[in-house]
Write a protein that holds these residues in place. Structure first.
Motif, PDB file in Angstrom:
ATOM      1  N   LEU A 177       0.842  -1.194   0.000  1.00 14.84           N
ATOM      2  CA  LEU A 177       0.000   0.000   0.000  1.00 14.84           C
ATOM      3  C   LEU A 177       0.883   1.252   0.000  1.00 14.84           C
ATOM      4  O   LEU A 177       1.909   1.305   0.702  1.00 14.84           O
ATOM      5  N   PRO A 178       0.519   2.277  -0.761  1.00 15.04           N
ATOM      6  CA  PRO A 178       1.337   3.497  -0.830  1.00 15.04           C
ATOM      7  C   PRO A 178       1.277   4.274   0.485  1.00 15.04           C
ATOM      8  O   PRO A 178       0.269   4.258   1.191  1.00 15.04           O
ATOM      9  N   LEU A 179       2.369   4.977   0.766  1.00 17.64           N
ATOM     10  CA  LEU A 179       2.422   5.820   1.962  1.00 17.64           C
ATOM     11  C   LEU A 179       2.001   7.246   1.650  1.00 17.64           C
ATOM     12  O   LEU A 179       1.487   7.955   2.523  1.00 17.64           O
ATOM     13  N   ASP A 180       2.260   7.684   0.408  1.00  9.37           N
ATOM     14  CA  ASP A 180       1.826   9.016   0.001  1.00  9.37           C
ATOM     15  C   ASP A 180       1.581   8.984  -1.514  1.00  9.37           C
ATOM     16  O   ASP A 180       1.893   7.980  -2.178  1.00  9.37           O
ATOM     17  N   PRO A 181       1.017  10.053  -2.105  1.00  5.66           N
ATOM     18  CA  PRO A 181       0.665  10.026  -3.534  1.00  5.66           C
ATOM     19  C   PRO A 181       1.819   9.731  -4.473  1.00  5.66           C
ATOM     20  O   PRO A 181       1.602   9.197  -5.566  1.00  5.66           O
ATOM     21  N   SER A 182       3.045  10.037  -4.079  1.00  5.32           N
ATOM     22  CA  SER A 182       4.182   9.774  -4.978  1.00  5.32           C
ATOM     23  C   SER A 182       4.369   8.285  -5.231  1.00  5.32           C
ATOM     24  O   SER A 182       4.930   7.883  -6.260  1.00  5.32           O
ATOM     25  N   ASP A 183       3.917   7.427  -4.309  1.00  8.41           N
ATOM     26  CA  ASP A 183       4.066   5.986  -4.466  1.00  8.41           C
ATOM     27  C   ASP A 183       3.160   5.414  -5.553  1.00  8.41           C
ATOM     28  O   ASP A 183       3.316   4.247  -5.939  1.00  8.41           O
ATOM     29  N   LEU A 184       2.202   6.222  -6.037  1.00 10.32           N
ATOM     30  CA  LEU A 184       1.304   5.742  -7.087  1.00 10.32           C
ATOM     31  C   LEU A 184       1.933   5.839  -8.477  1.00 10.32           C
ATOM     32  O   LEU A 184       1.326   5.392  -9.454  1.00 10.32           O
ATOM     33  N   ALA A 185       3.120   6.416  -8.580  1.00 11.52           N
ATOM     34  CA  ALA A 185       3.742   6.644  -9.894  1.00 11.52           C
ATOM     35  C   ALA A 185       3.933   5.347 -10.676  1.00 11.52           C
ATOM     36  O   ALA A 185       3.876   5.346 -11.914  1.00 11.52           O
ATOM     37  N   ALA A 186       4.129   4.237  -9.972  1.00 12.64           N
ATOM     38  CA  ALA A 186       4.366   2.963 -10.658  1.00 12.64           C
ATOM     39  C   ALA A 186       3.081   2.164 -10.850  1.00 12.64           C
ATOM     40  O   ALA A 186       3.124   1.051 -11.382  1.00 12.64           O
ATOM     41  N   GLY A 254     -16.676  -3.544   0.793  1.00 11.05           N
ATOM     42  CA  GLY A 254     -15.363  -4.133   0.619  1.00 11.05           C
ATOM     43  C   GLY A 254     -14.975  -4.368  -0.829  1.00 11.05           C
ATOM     44  O   GLY A 254     -13.884  -4.876  -1.105  1.00 11.05           O
ATOM     45  N   ALA A 255     -15.851  -3.986  -1.777  1.00 11.76           N
ATOM     46  CA  ALA A 255     -15.532  -4.154  -3.197  1.00 11.76           C
ATOM     47  C   ALA A 255     -14.416  -3.212  -3.631  1.00 11.76           C
ATOM     48  O   ALA A 255     -13.711  -3.494  -4.602  1.00 11.76           O
ATOM     49  N   LEU A 256     -14.259  -2.082  -2.933  1.00 17.41           N
ATOM     50  CA  LEU A 256     -13.161  -1.144  -3.177  1.00 17.41           C
ATOM     51  C   LEU A 256     -12.482  -0.819  -1.854  1.00 17.41           C
ATOM     52  O   LEU A 256     -13.092  -0.927  -0.772  1.00 17.41           O
ATOM     53  N   VAL A 257     -11.230  -0.373  -1.966  1.00 16.11           N
ATOM     54  CA  VAL A 257     -10.433  -0.011  -0.790  1.00 16.11           C
ATOM     55  C   VAL A 257      -9.809   1.355  -1.032  1.00 16.11           C
ATOM     56  O   VAL A 257      -9.330   1.641  -2.144  1.00 16.11           O
ATOM     57  N   ARG A 258      -9.820   2.215   0.001  1.00 18.73           N
ATOM     58  CA  ARG A 258      -9.078   3.470  -0.089  1.00 18.73           C
ATOM     59  C   ARG A 258      -7.594   3.168   0.051  1.00 18.73           C
ATOM     60  O   ARG A 258      -7.159   2.612   1.060  1.00 18.73           O
ATOM     61  N   VAL A 259      -6.805   3.531  -0.963  1.00 24.08           N
ATOM     62  CA  VAL A 259      -5.387   3.187  -0.931  1.00 24.08           C
ATOM     63  C   VAL A 259      -4.561   4.255  -0.217  1.00 24.08           C
ATOM     64  O   VAL A 259      -3.412   4.002   0.130  1.00 24.08           O
TER      65      VAL A 259
END
Length: 310
Positions: A177-186, A254-259
């Motif tokens: 799971l990402p720690l902040d928005p920058s981790d979503l780059a990949a 539970g069909a979606l999760v806040r990342v």
């Protein structure tokens, strides 16, 4: 003595710049409004408008006459409306515009109680993702966000429109799971392209401690419809940025999760938009009051906030 219909047709045509727009506001045909104005001009013996194929323009005499009668006309209309309100229940056709998903999932469930309380009101819904021109298109009420407050329109806020990052459990499997928005780059992303501008929407997420960071991911898909974006995320195609009202049932099931559960974007208010001034038909006032009361009683304003527990 001029009739109220002639004066009203003149004032609304002057305010809106066309007989067609005035007709939608008054519930008449453009031909009827044009006839009323022409009769007023004949009775007064002056030309009030310069007419063209594109727009009406007040003459000098028309400007002076508008300044003289508009305030008095409103006073007469208010008196009539107040008197009518003491002897009749809300009735007639109420035209409403709302975004499809928000209207279907969160507004329609509030309508059985309204219809039971006001059986003489007929509801005509138009579900559309674009902000409508309330007056020019003849709507009594619009519900949504991003509307321009044109002259004669006011807004009453219902809740804030918060945007959150979500993904399906299947897509998250095997990923940290990402720690902040920058981790979503990949990560694979489902991007939203604006229907109005054609541009892909860029979001800046905000943390509860005040930090802000942009979201950048690989756009695996681009769509121009929020429902399609939500469906794509549910199918496990990637992460998406969606409004809380659009994903709340999926988060609860539970069909979606806040990342990024501590990050969100505030896209502004979701509001009720309606004509300004004291002169509101009883049907419109009843609808506005009903929605506002239901949002308070059911705690919907708090439920749609991303900074509350979901």
């Amino acid at each position: 003595m001029e009739t109220l219909a002639n004066l009203e047709s003149f004032v609304r045509s002057a305010e809106l710049g066309s007989f067609s727009a005035a007709a939608r506001r008054l519930g008449l045909t453009p031909a009827a409004v044009s006839r009323n104005v022409a009769q007023l001009e004949r009775n007064l013996g002056v030309r009030l408008f310069q007419r063209s194929t594109r727009r009406l323009t007040l003459t000098e005499a028309g400007e002076r006459f508008l300044g003289s009668v508009s305030g008095g006309l409103e006073s007469i209309q208010v008196a009539i409306a107040e008197l009518a309100g003491t002897v009749s229940e809300p009735s007639g056709v109420l035209r409403i515009s709302a975004a499809p998903a928000f209207g279907r999932d969160h507004l329609l469930p509030l309508m059985p109680a309204f219809c039971a309380r006001f059986p003489a009101v007929e509801l005509e819904w138009q579900f559309d993702n674009r902000p409508v021109d309330l007056i020019a298109e003849g709507f009594d009420v619009a519900i949504g966000g991003g509307f321009e407050l044109t002259p004669g329109v006011v807004a009453r806020e219902l809740t804030r429109l918060h945007i959150v990052a979500v993904a399906s459990p299947a897509y998250l499997q095997g990923r940290l799971l990402p720690l902040d928005p920058s981790d979503l780059a990949a990560w694979d992303g489902i991007a939203m392209r604006s229907m109005r501008t054609g541009r892909v929407r860029q979001w800046q997420l905000r943390h509860g401690d005040g930090r802000e960071m942009p979201v950048e991911f690989r756009a695996r898909m681009r769509v121009n419809d929020p429902a399609a974006l939500c469906r794509s995320v549910l199918l496990g195609l990637g992460v998406g940025l969606l409004a809380v009202p659009d994903v709340l049932p999926h988060l609860r099931s539970g069909a979606l999760v806040r990342v990024l559960p501590e990050w969100y974007a505030d896209a502004g208010p979701i509001s009720l938009y309606f004509a300004s001034g004291r002169l509101l038909p009883a049907k419109t006032r009843a609808f506005i009051d009903h929605l506002s009361e239901r949002f308070r009683a059911l705690g919907l304003a708090q439920a749609f906030r991303a900074d509350q527990a979901i």
